[in-house]
Scaffold this motif. Structure first.
Motif: not given
Ligand code: SIN
Length: 320
Positions: A37, A39, A54, A59, A279-280, A284, A289, A292-293, A296
């Protein structure tokens, strides 16, 4: 005696934690990435400090704002407008210039794989910007796809010959993996992907935003300062899935997917279509933020419950 069996337990639980992390590890074009994952360029990447934050949020990789040879202030405001299914932006590639950014990068410790994004008006401008940035990053992303900057971005990225020339002029001069970020604003994205591959790209990023416009019915004028912009967010996700699917089928180099990923299901869909990482961007801004976690952890549970590895999943939708 008791103490020693307790420490054995601790060791084995540490091993499980390590194995958990390993499940999300991936390798793209020779780059080892702690999780898939990443950014996207354009969000939180105008300063290296933003990239660091980030990275700390989980990420696996982070991408800088697109950088050119000279500082650029961007388009007049308004630069962003919310529309159904996402956002239209016309930032106009504002950035401090590659040399200034390189100075700032030197003082920062970014705990994620670092991609530096560059743009230019010609193969020579791309080449010079990429050469300046390459020593400070793990990989270079060529922005061949901004849909609203005259003579830059997609003005270049819709011409397969120009794409091949630009990629070729850089690939032989830098020793870092080179990724071409493609525009969906073409009749057949596979032709542009093929041109990038022929030029020596190590990977593709697909897709950047779609051309769009919003008009204020009260003032009867376009809302964005630049009049038109690029659409991002959930509305473009199916376009990203189709683009990644087509590129995966046609190319030998890996594809990083991008476009409207907000949920774990969106992420998995792009991987099944053929993305080795994702990509994210807009999410975001909309979710914060923690995204990301969250992504995942969804991916980890999905793989774990099916006893699959990440590589088992990449392109699996092509098996039917
Ligand atoms: C911008 O800065 O205008 C956005 C960059 C892009 O769409 O590539």
């Amino acid at each position: 005696m008791e103490k020693s069996s307790a420490s054995k337990k601790e060791i084995s639980s540490r091993e499980v934690v390590m194995a958990d992390h390993d499940r999300l590890k991936t390798e793209i074009a020779g780059l080892s990435i702690s999780n898939p994952v990443i950014l996207a360029s354009g969000v939180m990447g105008t300063t290296p400090g933003g990239l660091s934050r980030v990275a700390s949020a989980g990420a696996g990789g982070v991408t800088s704002k697109s950088l050119g040879l000279d500082p650029r202030s961007g388009h007049p405001s308004p630069n962003v407008v919310e529309v159904a299914g996402g956002y239209l932006n016309a930032m106009g590639l504002p950035n401090p210039g590659v040399e200034e950014y390189v100075q700032e990068l030197r003082g920062n410790d970014i705990e994620a794989t670092l991609f530096g994004s560059v743009y230019g008006q010609s193969p020579e401008e791309f080449r010079r910007a990429a050469k300046l940035l390459a020593p400070e990053v793990d990989g270079i992303e060529l922005n061949l796809s901004c849909p609203h900057a005259e003579k830059l971005g997609s003005a270049i990225g819709t011409d397969p010959r120009l794409v091949e020339n630009i990629v070729h002029s850089i690939a032989r001069e830098i020793d870092k993996p080179l990724f071409a970020k493609l525009t969906p604003n073409v009749a057949d994205i596979r032709k542009i992907g093929k041109a990038a591959e022929a030029g020596g790209a190590d990977g593709i990023v697909a897709i950047n935003t779609l051309k769009g416009m919003a008009i204020d019915v009260t003032t009867m004028r376009p809302i964005l300062g630049n009049k038109s912009g690029g659409l991002s967010g959930p509305a473009i996700h199916p376009v990203a899935v189709k683009s990644v699917y087509d590129l995966y089928e046609r190319l030998s180099i890996p594809v990083i997917g991008a476009g409207g990923v907000e949920t774990g299901e969106d992420l998995i869909e792009l991987i099944l279509a053929g993305a080795s990482a994702v990509q994210i961007g807009t999410a975001v801004a909309t979710k914060g933020m923690s995204v990301f976690k969250e992504l995942n952890s969804f991916l980890f549970d999905y793989l774990n419950s099916r006893e699959l590895s990440l590589s088992d999943l990449v392109g699996k939708a092509h098996e039917c």
